[in-house]
Design an enzyme around this catalytic site. Structure first.
Site, PDB file in Angstrom:
ATOM      1  N   GLU A 187      20.325  13.458 -43.001  1.00  0.00           N
ATOM      2  CA  GLU A 187      21.427  12.715 -43.603  1.00  0.00           C
ATOM      3  C   GLU A 187      21.000  11.401 -44.242  1.00  0.00           C
ATOM      4  O   GLU A 187      21.326  10.318 -43.758  1.00  0.00           O
ATOM      5  CB  GLU A 187      22.511  12.415 -42.557  1.00  0.00           C
ATOM      6  CG  GLU A 187      23.150  13.669 -42.024  1.00  0.00           C
ATOM      7  CD  GLU A 187      24.369  13.385 -41.154  1.00  0.00           C
ATOM      8  OE1 GLU A 187      24.689  12.208 -40.928  1.00  0.00           O
ATOM      9  OE2 GLU A 187      24.998  14.354 -40.722  1.00  0.00           O
ATOM     10  N   GLU A 376      23.954  21.208 -38.843  1.00  0.00           N
ATOM     11  CA  GLU A 376      24.831  20.645 -37.807  1.00  0.00           C
ATOM     12  C   GLU A 376      26.260  21.043 -38.103  1.00  0.00           C
ATOM     13  O   GLU A 376      26.680  21.101 -39.265  1.00  0.00           O
ATOM     14  CB  GLU A 376      24.783  19.103 -37.770  1.00  0.00           C
ATOM     15  CG  GLU A 376      23.507  18.532 -37.220  1.00  0.00           C
ATOM     16  CD  GLU A 376      23.516  16.999 -37.182  1.00  0.00           C
ATOM     17  OE1 GLU A 376      24.611  16.389 -37.120  1.00  0.00           O
ATOM     18  OE2 GLU A 376      22.426  16.413 -37.232  1.00  0.00           O
TER      19      GLU A 376
HETATM   20  C1  PNW Z   1      25.768  13.463 -37.543  1.00  0.00           C
HETATM   21  N1  PNW Z   1      30.731  12.290 -41.348  1.00  0.00           N
HETATM   22  O1  PNW Z   1      26.347  12.323 -38.069  1.00  0.00           O
HETATM   23  C2  PNW Z   1      24.378  13.095 -37.023  1.00  0.00           C
HETATM   24  O2  PNW Z   1      23.350  13.767 -37.707  1.00  0.00           O
HETATM   25  C3  PNW Z   1      24.221  13.260 -35.548  1.00  0.00           C
HETATM   26  O3  PNW Z   1      23.107  12.543 -35.089  1.00  0.00           O
HETATM   27  C4  PNW Z   1      25.502  12.820 -34.869  1.00  0.00           C
HETATM   28  O4  PNW Z   1      25.390  12.770 -33.482  1.00  0.00           O
HETATM   29  C5  PNW Z   1      26.586  13.809 -35.265  1.00  0.00           C
HETATM   30  O5  PNW Z   1      26.673  13.967 -36.649  1.00  0.00           O
HETATM   31  C6  PNW Z   1      27.959  13.458 -34.724  1.00  0.00           C
HETATM   32  O6  PNW Z   1      28.397  12.244 -35.226  1.00  0.00           O
HETATM   33  C7  PNW Z   1      27.480  12.382 -38.839  1.00  0.00           C
HETATM   34  O7  PNW Z   1      31.428  11.233 -41.411  1.00  0.00           O
HETATM   35  C8  PNW Z   1      28.377  11.330 -38.806  1.00  0.00           C
HETATM   36  O8  PNW Z   1      31.026  13.288 -42.058  1.00  0.00           O
HETATM   37  C9  PNW Z   1      29.431  11.284 -39.641  1.00  0.00           C
HETATM   38  C10 PNW Z   1      29.656  12.325 -40.502  1.00  0.00           C
HETATM   39  C11 PNW Z   1      28.803  13.394 -40.530  1.00  0.00           C
HETATM   40  C12 PNW Z   1      27.730  13.415 -39.687  1.00  0.00           C
END
Ligand code: PNW
Length: 470
Positions: A187, A376
């Site tokens: 990301e 994910e």
């Molecule tokens: C991911 N969104 O983060 C990360 O890759 C992980 O490390 C994290 O634990 C997981 O998702 C849960 O939060 C994101 O706003 C955070 O779409 C926010 C978003 C997407 C992924």
């Protein structure tokens, strides 16, 4: 006669059942897995010469983590990895996406590698292999060595992009005999935006839009350099690609015009990430946004950023925008989210299952991508044990069932998604939310480190066993 007729009827019924199964199944070789990341689960931050990362430093800074916690112990996976691999095995999962902690391998970011750091991943890989689980390794899931932040101001400098390539080369050389799939950066968009724009993630910077554009460029450059480094140092057949949280654009109503508008929006709103990685140029609209200020780059940079990749990893959580075709310059309108739009336990997580259909479909269509992994997908939930001790996380099951149904819609239409990694195997350190948000299929008691399957673990096991949504 009668017996023939009835056996015909019976086999007709069986065919029907089989067809129904086939119609709702995933492809035969579809890869089911779970995902985690190093800082979120490993703990053992001072063991075997690991150096500090920007997340260690950030978590020590007052006001950054909602429950004032940190990843010092996390889920103690560093010591409990064998047990955790048994948890994967119990699900029937055939693949595992994890990340390698750069500060374990190069405690100073660059210079001499720390052999003890890689030893942990050697042990992990051997145990995975003994259990028939295919490793997918992410090279960077946000834990930059603090030394690089101190020496070069981290990703604000392309020195960090170069250091990342050296680290990637080293890891691909040492682990490439067993790791066939590498993801470069997890990301890019979130590490740029939350880490350097909003200051909500490490390193906690709040840069101007033009400075942010330079960071974004340096991160994309790091991705491209790492792709080249993995190619040069991995084995024949080692595959590499990004794991991106694409800005997701959903046609609000599925008409050809809205679908086209959502594709254009996908291309424009991911201009600094997937678009430049796949097209080798920034879009005009993207460059126009901050005028003459940044980013500074060369034509060679763009060639590096767009180095050919073998697949695209997509983290899919939620709809970012519902799109309606419009007669304006951009060709689309982004619908504002109504106040009444629902959310999961994490208030940022808006459920929109069709995101799981549209994101891979847009990516495959826009850039003719032939191989996609969902790197994910998952949700946090309140996860309170009931009187009988079970965590009946039916909200997580509802979320997963709906997203997976949409993923099946995509694969059945030929969108080339080859695997799915559920976030997450177990509860872990959820960044600035500390331990308050739980994303695991297994509950972790962080006092005792006891792992307990939630009901969603049974749902996922059943889905994997049937190769169809349970
Ligand atoms: C991911 N969104 O983060 C990360 O890759 C992980 O490390 C994290 O634990 C997981 O998702 C849960 O939060 C994101 O706003 C955070 O779409 C926010 C978003 C997407 C992924």
């Amino acid at each position: 006669m009668l017996s023939t007729r009835s056996s015909l009827a019976q086999s007709g019924q069986e065919n029907g059942a089989q067809n129904r199964r086939a119609a709702s199944s995933f492809p035969n070789d579809f890869l089911w897995g779970t995902a985690t990341s190093a800082y979120q689960i490993e703990g053992a931050v001072n063991e075997d010469n690991r150096g500090p990362s920007i997340w260690d430093r950030f978590a020590q800074t007052p006001g950054t983590i909602s429950d004032r916690s940190n990843g010092d112990t996390a889920a103690n996976h560093f010591h409990l990895y064998k047990e955790d691999i048994r948890l994967m095995k119990a699900l029937g999962a055939k693949a595992y996406r994890f990340s390698i902690a750069w500060p374990r391998v190069f405690p100073e970011g660059t210079g001499s590698p720390n052999p003890k750091g890689l030893d942990f991943y050697n042990r992990l890989l051997d145990e995975l292999s003994a259990n028939g689980i295919e490793p997918f390794a992410t090279l960077y899931h946000w834990d930059l060595p603090q030394a690089l932040q101190d020496r070069h101001a981290g990703w604000t400098s392309r020195e960090t992009s170069k250091a990342f390539a050296d680290y990637a080369a080293h890891v691909a050389g040492r682990l490439g005999d067993r790791v066939k799939h590498f993801f470069t950066i997890n990301e890019c968009s979130r590490l740029v935006h939350l880490g350097h724009g909003l200051g909500a993630d490490a390193p906690g910077l709040k840069l101007s839009p033009s400075e942010l554009k330079q960071v974004r460029h340096n991160v994309a450059l790091g991705h491209g350099l790492a792709v080249q480094a993995v190619r040069a140092n991995g084995r024949t057949g080692t595959r590499v690609g990004p794991a991106e949280n694409a800005v997701s654009c959903i046609p609000a109503v599925e008409t050809p015009a809205n679908i086209r508008a959502a594709e254009m929006a996908t291309r424009e709103l991911n201009a600094g990430y997937l678009t430049v990685m796949l097209e080798g140029k920034y879009t005009d609209a993207y460059l126009a946004q901050t005028g003459k200020e940044g980013p500074k780059y060369t034509a060679e940079d763009l060639r590096i950023i767009s180095s050919p990749i073998d697949f695209i990893g997509l983290n899919v959580y939620m709809p970012d925008h519902y799109v309606v075709a419009a007669d304006n310059e951009r060709g689309f309108t982004l619908a504002p989210f109504p106040k009444s739009f629902p959310h999961m336990k994490a208030t940022w997580l808006r459920p929109g299952p069709e995101t799981m259909y549209w994101v891979p479909r847009h990516v495959a269509k826009l850039w003719n991508v032939k191989s996609i992994y969902i790197t994910e997908n998952g949700t946090s939930a309140s996860d309170q044990p009931a009187a009988d001790g079970t965590i009946y996380d039916v909200d997580r099951i509802m979320y997963l069932r709906n997203y997976l149904t949409q993923l099946q819609r995509a694969t059945s239409e030929g969108v080339p998604v080859h695997g799915y990694f559920l976030w997450s195997l177990m509860d872990n350190f959820e960044w600035s939310d500390g331990y308050a948000e739980r994303f695991g299929l297994y509950h972790v008691d962080f006092e005792t480190q006891r792992r307990t399957p939630k009901l969603s673990a049974a749902f996922y096991r059943e889905t994997i066993a049937r190769n169809a949504v349970a």
